[in-house]
Structure formats: structure tokens, C-alpha cells
Motif scaffolding. Structure first.
Motif, mmCIF file in Angstrom:
data_model
loop_
_atom_site.group_PDB
_atom_site.id
_atom_site.type_symbol
_atom_site.label_atom_id
_atom_site.label_comp_id
_atom_site.label_asym_id
_atom_site.label_seq_id
_atom_site.Cartn_x
_atom_site.Cartn_y
_atom_site.Cartn_z
ATOM 1 N N VAL A 124 8.160 3.974 -5.768
ATOM 2 C CA VAL A 124 8.667 4.916 -4.768
ATOM 3 C C VAL A 124 10.192 4.973 -4.810
ATOM 4 C CG1 VAL A 124 8.825 5.435 -2.304
ATOM 5 C CG2 VAL A 124 6.659 4.635 -3.265
ATOM 6 N N LEU A 125 10.838 3.815 -4.864
ATOM 7 C CA LEU A 125 12.303 3.760 -4.811
ATOM 8 C C LEU A 125 12.954 4.401 -6.028
ATOM 9 C CD1 LEU A 125 12.701 0.124 -3.430
ATOM 10 C CD2 LEU A 125 13.080 2.251 -2.182
ATOM 11 N N THR A 126 12.298 4.301 -7.194
ATOM 12 C CA THR A 126 12.866 4.867 -8.421
ATOM 13 C C THR A 126 12.419 6.300 -8.670
ATOM 14 O OG1 THR A 126 11.068 3.967 -9.768
ATOM 15 C CG2 THR A 126 13.034 2.595 -9.491
ATOM 16 N N GLY A 127 11.453 6.790 -7.879
ATOM 17 C CA GLY A 127 10.946 8.146 -8.071
ATOM 18 C C GLY A 127 9.902 8.254 -9.162
ATOM 19 N N ASN A 128 9.463 7.105 -9.712
ATOM 20 C CA ASN A 128 8.441 7.106 -10.758
ATOM 21 C C ASN A 128 7.072 6.969 -10.091
ATOM 22 O OD1 ASN A 128 7.179 6.999 -13.255
ATOM 23 N ND2 ASN A 128 7.561 4.806 -13.506
ATOM 24 N N VAL A 129 6.642 8.051 -9.423
ATOM 25 C CA VAL A 129 5.528 7.953 -8.469
ATOM 26 C C VAL A 129 4.185 8.437 -9.018
ATOM 27 C CG1 VAL A 129 7.039 8.113 -6.462
ATOM 28 C CG2 VAL A 129 6.117 10.218 -7.478
ATOM 29 N N GLY A 130 4.029 8.499 -10.336
ATOM 30 C CA GLY A 130 2.786 9.000 -10.913
ATOM 31 C C GLY A 130 1.555 8.223 -10.508
ATOM 32 N N ASP A 131 1.710 6.905 -10.312
ATOM 33 C CA ASP A 131 0.563 6.074 -9.952
ATOM 34 C C ASP A 131 0.482 5.764 -8.460
ATOM 35 O OD1 ASP A 131 -0.313 5.984 -12.556
ATOM 36 O OD2 ASP A 131 0.592 4.038 -13.005
ATOM 37 N N VAL A 132 1.458 6.212 -7.692
ATOM 38 C CA VAL A 132 1.439 5.965 -6.252
ATOM 39 C C VAL A 132 0.449 6.921 -5.593
ATOM 40 C CG1 VAL A 132 2.835 5.813 -4.147
ATOM 41 C CG2 VAL A 132 3.867 5.278 -6.355
ATOM 42 N N CYS A 133 -0.251 6.457 -4.574
ATOM 43 C CA CYS A 133 -1.187 7.322 -3.864
ATOM 44 C C CYS A 133 -0.431 8.289 -2.968
ATOM 45 C CB CYS A 133 -2.144 6.478 -3.017
ATOM 46 S SG CYS A 133 -3.335 7.476 -2.096
ATOM 47 N N HIS A 134 -0.569 9.575 -3.229
ATOM 48 C CA HIS A 134 0.058 10.606 -2.401
ATOM 49 C C HIS A 134 -0.825 10.894 -1.186
ATOM 50 C CE1 HIS A 134 3.232 11.967 -5.359
ATOM 51 N NE2 HIS A 134 2.467 11.171 -6.095
#
Length: 303
Positions: free
Chosen positions: A267-277
Motif C-alpha cells: 500500500v505504501l509503495t503503490g504496488n497494490v496488485g495483490d492487495v485486496c481492493h
């Protein structure tokens, strides 16, 4: 990065500690007197003074919706991560102007699940089986399980919501559910009014037969996934931290905070492909509602 953690139960403490280790200035909002060097009783005061760029909603599940409304009302515009599940009852995401809303399904970042997802690419998935169980009184050894939110249906407790990690990562691995049926409820002698066992069978876009079995009663904690493809049998053991492909086993070093750290770093780096939206978490909520409907009607429910 300035962050605020709302709620300071066991999960709020963990988020605060992990974010501090990642170099964030972390303040906590809690109605209690707590042992943290930057804390507020009022969310509005914390937002006004600290001006955070990242807010973690880690209070009771039943309070999540109102907290999001308050953040919007206070004019907050940064990133938000809400602990799972998103809400305790069916609800639409409230209108907001946040930079983004994520939900804390951190098991996506377990290295064995990451490896499993990679191995499944390009293979025909024939079946997937999930089993997760742990005796509820063992969850929080220093707390009376009867007084925790897990024991109280009105606060969003119950194994179906508590262990919705399993619903999320099955959706994530198999591109979403299409239809399902289920049996579950309160069956054990545990002194709770929430559900303690659920067994779910579903069809997904990538798999014709998937099962999820979750419970509060397993005296020897277990959390595993077994996938059969047209080429391999793959087993992930998240207690033993291993991945086995046929007869070959690969161990993983996974600290207690690892998946939380990876989730926050993403989240902090903006590399959110695997984060649950939030949209994916809403789909998990829809899945929970369908499971409860299937259990009540003793029937299949389609998406």
C-alpha cells in the motif's frame, strides 16, 4: 508517512507496531487509556492534528461502516485499509473521496500462497480443498473468549466472518465464485452466540469443485490448501509454512508479522496488485450472504 490506527485491540496493536517498524509515524485512536506514545480519544482531533496520509480501521467490525462515514465527513482524502471483514452486515460501500480503500486480507501475501498462485497458472484446476480450524479459546490466550467480538454475532463475530480470509484467497486464486451451497451454524459447547462451523462447496470460474471447511473447534490448529490439477497435487500448510508439489516439499521462513508487513509495504509503495481492493472485499461480503442463504434454504445459490 503519517498513519493513524483506529482501534487498539490485538490487531490494532499489530498494525501500529508493523507500521512503526516500516518507518511511519503512528498515532492511535482508542476510547481506552493505552500504552502508546501518540494516542487520541477523538478521531476528528487526531485527523486535525496529525494530518495522516494512511488510516487503518481496526476497531470492531460492527463499527467499520460508521468509521468510514466519519472519515469522509471529516474530509480525509488519503489511503484507507479496513480490517477484514469489511462490514458485519450486508451494506454498500459509502460514498467517499479517499485515495483508495483496501481491506486487510493479508494472507494473500503468505509466500506459500504466492507460490501456489504462480504454480496454478497455465494448469487445469480439477479441485481445491481448504481446511482451517482452531479452538476459539486458544486464539487470544490472555482474553476470555466469551467476551471477544468473535463470540458475538451482533459485533460481526462467528467463524464465517472471522475466517473470511479463506473466502478471499479462494476467490483470488480461482477468479471468483459462480455458485455455492453450505451447511453451518453453532454446533459446539462453546459459550458463544455466533456460528462455529461452516462447510462450503462452490463452483468457480477456474475450478469445478472447491470446498472450504472452517471452524472454531479444532484443538490442534490447522490451516491448509490442497489443489489437484491435471499435472500436480499441491499442498500449502500455513501452520507448518511449507508447500508440497507431489512429493517435493519446500519450507518457508514466515514471521508472525510478515504478511502484515508485506501488505502495508504494498500500500505504501503503490504496488497494490495483490492487495485486496474494496470491490473484492464487497464480493466476499456477497459470498458470505450467499453462504448464509444457502445454509438457511438448504439449496444452491448463484452469484
Amino acid at each position: 508517512m503519517r498513519a493513524i490506527v483506529i482501534g487498539f485491540g490485538s490487531i490494532g496493536m499489530r498494525h501500529a507496531r508493523v507500521l512503526r517498524e516500516l518507518g511511519c509515524k503512528v498515532c492511535v485512536v482508542s476510547s481506552r487509556e493505552i500504552d502508546w506514545d501518540c494516542s487520541y480519544h477523538s478521531l476528528s482531533e487526531a485527523l486535525q492534528i496529525e494530518k495522516p496520509q494512511y488510516v487503518i480501521v481496526a476497531n470492531k467490525t460492527s463499527e467499520h461502516y460508521q468509521t468510514l462515514l466519519e472519515l469522509e465527513d471529516q474530509g480525509y482524502r488519503g489511503k484507507v485499509l479496513v480490517e477484514k471483514p469489511l462490514f458485519h452486515l450486508e451494506a454498500n460501500m459509502p460514498p467517499h473521496s479517499f485515495d483508495n480503500v483496501f481491506v486487510g486480507y493479508n494472507l494473500r501475501f503468505h509466500p506459500a500462497i504466492q507460490k501456489l498462485k504462480m504454480l496454478m497458472q497455465g494448469q487445469k484446476i480439477l479441485s481445491l480443498h481448504v481446511y482451517t480450524g482452531q479452538y476459539l479459546p486458544q486464539w487470544r490466550p490472555h482474553a476470555d473468549y466469551r467476551k471477544t467480538y468473535s463470540a458475538k454475532k451482533s459485533e460481526g463475530g462467528g467463524v464465517l466472518r472471522d475466517l473470511s480470509h479463506e473466502l478471499d484467497y479462494v476467490n483470488w486464486l480461482l477468479d471468483g465464485w459462480e455458485s455455492l451451497t453450505a451447511v453451518g451454524g453453532k454446533f459446539s459447547p462453546l459459550e458463544i452466540d455466533s456460528d462455529d462451523i461452516y462447510s462450503i462447496m462452490l463452483k468457480t470460474k477456474k475450478c469445478p469443485v472447491a470446498t472450504i471447511n472452517i471452524n472454531y473447534i479444532e484443538k490442534s490448529p490447522k490451516r491448509f490448501i490442497i489443489v489437484n490439477t491435471d499435472q500436480d497435487t499441491i499442498k500449502v500448510d500455513m501452520i507448518g509454512n511449507t508447500l508440497t508439489v507431489n512429493e517435493r516439499t519446500e519450507p518457508f521462513e514466515v514471521s508472525r508479522d510478515y504478511t502484515y508487513k508485506m501488505q502495508h509495504e504494498a500500500v505504501l509503495t503503490g504496488n497494490v496488485g495483490d492487495v485486496c481492493h474494496s470491490e473484492e472485499a464487497m464480493d466476499v461480503m456477497n459470498m458470505i450472504n450467499a453462504i448464509e442463504e444457502a445454509n438457511k434454504k438448504r439449496s444452491w445459490v448463484s452469484k
